[in-house]
Write a protein that holds these residues in place. Structure first.
Motif, PDB file in Angstrom:
ATOM      1  N   ALA A  84      -0.376  17.897 -17.601  1.00 43.18           N
ATOM      2  CA  ALA A  84      -0.594  18.298 -18.909  1.00 43.18           C
ATOM      3  C   ALA A  84      -2.043  18.201 -19.315  1.00 43.18           C
ATOM      4  N   ILE A  85      -2.752  16.790 -18.767  1.00 42.15           N
ATOM      5  CA  ILE A  85      -4.202  16.667 -18.991  1.00 42.15           C
ATOM      6  C   ILE A  85      -5.032  18.020 -18.622  1.00 42.15           C
ATOM      7  N   SER A  86      -4.626  18.754 -17.336  1.00 42.04           N
ATOM      8  CA  SER A  86      -5.346  20.030 -17.313  1.00 42.04           C
ATOM      9  C   SER A  86      -4.866  20.966 -17.999  1.00 42.04           C
ATOM     10  N   VAL A  87      -3.758  21.106 -18.495  1.00 41.56           N
ATOM     11  CA  VAL A  87      -3.512  22.178 -19.462  1.00 41.56           C
ATOM     12  C   VAL A  87      -4.232  22.146 -20.644  1.00 41.56           C
TER      13      VAL A  87
ATOM     14  N   GLY B 219      -7.186  24.446 -22.160  1.00 42.81           N
ATOM     15  CA  GLY B 219      -7.066  25.102 -23.644  1.00 42.81           C
ATOM     16  C   GLY B 219      -8.443  24.913 -24.356  1.00 42.81           C
ATOM     17  N   ILE B 220      -9.094  23.365 -24.333  1.00 42.66           N
ATOM     18  CA  ILE B 220     -10.179  23.328 -24.993  1.00 42.66           C
ATOM     19  C   ILE B 220     -11.323  23.992 -24.698  1.00 42.66           C
ATOM     20  N   ALA B 221     -11.396  24.398 -23.224  1.00 41.00           N
ATOM     21  CA  ALA B 221     -12.403  25.391 -22.987  1.00 41.00           C
ATOM     22  C   ALA B 221     -12.144  26.725 -23.559  1.00 41.00           C
ATOM     23  N   LEU B 222     -11.254  27.163 -23.561  1.00 38.34           N
ATOM     24  CA  LEU B 222     -10.786  28.468 -24.221  1.00 38.34           C
ATOM     25  C   LEU B 222     -11.154  28.453 -25.550  1.00 38.34           C
TER      26      LEU B 222
ATOM     27  N   LEU C 226       2.697  27.834 -19.125  1.00 37.16           N
ATOM     28  CA  LEU C 226       3.379  28.710 -18.197  1.00 37.16           C
ATOM     29  C   LEU C 226       3.145  28.488 -16.812  1.00 37.16           C
ATOM     30  N   GLY C 227       1.872  28.402 -16.623  1.00 36.45           N
ATOM     31  CA  GLY C 227       1.447  28.252 -15.052  1.00 36.45           C
ATOM     32  C   GLY C 227       2.109  26.750 -14.648  1.00 36.45           C
ATOM     33  N   SER C 228       2.193  25.687 -15.454  1.00 27.09           N
ATOM     34  CA  SER C 228       2.502  24.532 -14.770  1.00 27.09           C
ATOM     35  C   SER C 228       4.129  24.523 -14.672  1.00 27.09           C
TER      36      SER C 228
END
Length: 363
Positions: free
Chosen positions: A294-297, A301-304, A323-325
C-alpha cells in the motif's frame, strides 16, 4: 564522510542519529553488556515518545507495545530473535531499527536466498592468499555473523526460511555454543557479550524451507501482526509515504489523505475477504496485499501526480498500482478484482471516479 542527505536510503543509525544520540544522553537505566541503549530506551526508539529535553522520538513501528518489549527482552538474553509474519509486516524494518538501537550499527546482514551458502553464515576464504600462504587468519574472510560475534554486535539474517535447510543448520552451533569453530586454523571464534542474532522469516511465499526443530528451539519467535485497525494502517501508510517523499525529494502533493484511506480500504477488504462494514463476503486474491505494498502504491501515485498530473493525488494516479498489487495471477486474480469492482466499488458513494479509473486500467 558520506553526507546522509545525498543517500537514497540511509541506514537507520544514519537517518535517526540525532534521536539515538538524544536517547543515549537521557538514558539512565541499566544497559546490558555492549548495548548502546537500555532496553527501555530501545523500546522508546521503536515506538516513539518525547524525552525530558523536549526531543521528539518518532515512531518506527506502529503495533502492540508488548510485541516490541518481548523482542527487546529476548535480545537481552542468550536467545536469538525470530521475527515472523506475512510479507509486508515490517519485519526487516523492525530488525534494522533494533540492531541500530542496540549495537549502533544495522549493517551486519546476511540476505537469505535459495543460493545462500554456508560461507555467508560462517566464513569464507580469500583464495589468492589461501593459495599463496595456505590457511591463515589473513586469508580468512569473516561472515557478518562472525564479525558480530567478535564485536559484540547484532547480526541480522533476512528471510531465514529462504536459505536451504542444511545451510540454516550452520547457525545451531553459533546459537547454542556461542562459538564458531574454524577447523582449518585449529581455532574458534567465541562470541563477546552483547552478540545476538535477529532473523526474519515468513511462511506464505513460495520457496520456503522449514526450520529444523533443533534450530527453531534456539530462537524466541515473535509474530508481527498486520495492523489491527483501519486507522492504524492509514497512519502507517501516511507516515511512511511522507518519509519516502522527503527521501526521494518528490514535490509535495496536497490532499492525499482521501486516496490513502481509499487504498488502505481496498487492501484491507480484499485481504480479509469482507467489506469494512462486515455485510458482504468477498473473494481474496492470491497476493498478500500488505501494508508495504500500500505504501508503494501511494508513493508511486504521488510521483505520477507530481510529475505528470496537476499536483493532487487522484484515483487515476493509484489505479494502476492497485491493479499491479492485486493481480498476481492474470486469470484468477483478475476475476476477483473485477467482481470486487462491480459488486463493491461501483455501488459505493463517492467512489465513482475511482471505479472508472480502475476499470480503465483493468480493461
Amino acid at each position: 564522510m558520506t553526507d546522509v542527505e545525498t543517500l537514497l536510503r540511509p541506514h537507520a543509525e544514519q537517518a535517526f542519529a540525532h534521536e539515538l544520540a538524544a536517547l543515549d544522553a537521557a538514558d539512565d537505566r541499566p544497559r546490558p553488556p555492549a548495548w548502546r541503549l537500555s532496553p527501555w530506551a530501545v523500546v522508546t526508539y521503536l515506538l516513539g515518545g518525547t524525552l525530558p529535553d523536549g526531543t521528539v522520538v518518532t515512531p518506527k513501528y506502529v503495533g502492540p507495545r508488548r510485541v516490541v518489549e518481548v523482542a527487546v527482552a529476548t535480545l537481552a538474553t542468550d536467545r536469538a530473535l525470530l521475527l515472523l509474519g506475512v510479507p509486508g509486516t515490517a519485519k526487516t524494518w523492525v530488525s534494522e531499527h533494533l540492531a541500530a538501537a542496540v549495537s549502533g550499527s544495522s549493517t551486519l546482514v546476511v540476505q537469505g536466498t535459495s543460493g545462500t551458502s554456508e560461507d555467508a553464515i560462517r566464513y569464507g576464504w580469500n583464495y589468492a592468499r589461501l593459495l599463496a600462504e595456505g590457511p591463515s587468519e589473513r586469508a580468512l574472510v569473516p561472515s557478518p555473523v562472525m564479525t558480530a560475534m567478535r564485536t559484540a554486535s547484532i547480526a541480522r539474517i533476512e528471510e531465514l526460511t529462504r536459505i536451504p535447510s542444511d545451510v540454516q543448520d550452520a547457525l545451531i552451533t553459533v546459537l547454542s555454543e556461542k562459538s564458531l569453530p574454524v577447523p582449518e586454523l585449529g581455532t574458534e571464534v567465541q562470541a563477546a557479550k552483547g552478540f545476538n542474532v535477529i532473523a526474519t522469516a515468513n511462511d506464505r511465499d513460495r520457496g520456503v524451507n522449514e526450520l529444523s526443530s533443533a534450530l527453531r528451539r534456539r530462537f524466541n519467535t515473535v509474530v508481527l501482526p498486520l495492523p489491527a485497525t483501519h486507522e492504524e494502517e492509514v497512519a502507517i501508510v501516511t507516515r511512511r509515504v511522507e518519509q519516502l517523499g522527503v527521501a526521494l525529494e518528490l514535490p509535495p502533493v496536497p490532499a492525499a489523505a482521501d486516496e490513502i484511506r481509499r487504498v488502505v480500504t481496498v487492501f484491507r477488504e480484499l485481504r480479509s475477504g469482507r467489506t469494512v462494514d462486515g455485510r458482504q463476503a468477498l473473494k481474496s486474491p492470491s497476493g498478500t496485499l500488505s501494508t508495504a505494498e500500500a505504501i508503494s502504491v501511494v508513493a508511486h501515485g504521488i510521483a505520477l501526480a507530481a510529475h505528470f498530473g496537476d499536483g493532487v493525488l487522484r484515483p487515476s494516479d493509484v489505479a494502476a498500482g492497485i491493479l499491479g498489487s492485486v493481480v498476481k495471477d492474470p486469470v484468477a486474480d483478475t476475476a476477483v478484482w473485477v467482481e470486487y469492482l462491480e459488486s463493491v466499488v461501483r455501488e459505493r458513494d463517492g467512489w465513482l471516479d475511482f471505479y472508472g479509473a480502475c476499470r480503465e486500467v483493468t480493461g
